[in-house]
Write an enzyme that holds these catalytic residues in place. Structure first.
Site, PDB file in Angstrom:
ATOM      1  N   HIS A   2       0.831  -1.207   0.000  1.00 36.28           N
ATOM      2  CA  HIS A   2       0.000   0.000   0.000  1.00 36.28           C
ATOM      3  C   HIS A   2       0.864   1.256   0.000  1.00 36.28           C
ATOM      4  CE1 HIS A   2      -3.531  -2.469   0.735  1.00 36.28           C
ATOM      5  NE2 HIS A   2      -4.258  -1.383   0.530  1.00 36.28           N
ATOM      6  N   LYS A   4      -9.513  -8.209   7.909  1.00 38.67           N
ATOM      7  CA  LYS A   4      -9.883  -8.743   9.211  1.00 38.67           C
ATOM      8  C   LYS A   4     -10.024  -7.604  10.206  1.00 38.67           C
ATOM      9  CE  LYS A   4      -6.603 -10.556  11.681  1.00 38.67           C
ATOM     10  NZ  LYS A   4      -5.517 -11.436  12.123  1.00 38.67           N
TER      11      LYS A   4
END
Length: 172
Positions: free
Chosen positions: A36, A101
């Site tokens: 990212h 998650k």
């Protein structure tokens, strides 16, 4: 249980509700923290990404090496909160959905609403199950990051739950 085929269209996304159980089939990309950071560095530098971001689904995971008869090893989700500073930017640029998650902050929820996107929760500790849903795996960007590189995965019946829907509702 809803069966979803990627890429998702906006009508399908509008009909998903927080708490819906889904099976996802199609192409997803993996990207963790380091990937990212690289993605955003390229974007901030005005450079082209080595993959298409629009309508893509990014899974916050890094696949383990595959056994000889498998496309991938274990591939469980990582904690999504680590991508909170990146997710709104990518969603605003057309990212279709995210898989991870745990809870994410309000800026991510607002970006999901604004862009009519969705966040799917994967089950921590179920990496072997997710690895078995992967039918093809290919590193497509940042190979020097090893398991944190960007991989293109072809998945069939990848189980998840709608954690945040495009209306801002949450399972958390």
């Amino acid at each position: 249980m809803k069966n979803l085929t990627l890429p998702l269209n906006k009508e399908t996304v509008k009909n998903l509700r927080a708490g819906d159980s889904v099976y996802i089939s199609g192409t997803i990309l993996t990207a963790r923290d380091c990937a990212h950071k690289r993605i955003c560095e390229l974007l901030n530098g005005g450079k082209e990404l080595p993959f298409e971001l629009k309508d893509a689904v990014i899974y916050y995971a890094g696949p383990c090496p595959a056994k000889p008869d498998k496309a991938s090893g274990s591939c469980g989700p990582t904690t999504s909160a680590r991508m909170e500073s990146f997710a709104p930017v990518l969603l605003d640029l057309g990212l279709g959905a995210i898989i991870g998650k745990g809870e994410m902050n309000d800026s991510v929820r607002e970006a999901l609403k604004r862009n009519k996107s969705v966040y799917f929760a994967a089950i921590g500790g179920a990496g072997a199950l997710y690895g078995n849903a992967i039918k093809k795996s290919e590193c497509i960007a940042f190979p020097e990051l090893l398991s944190e590189a960007v991989y293109r995965l072809e998945v069939v019946d990848f189980p998840a739950v709608v954690a945040y829907d495009c209306n801002g509702s949450s399972i958390y």
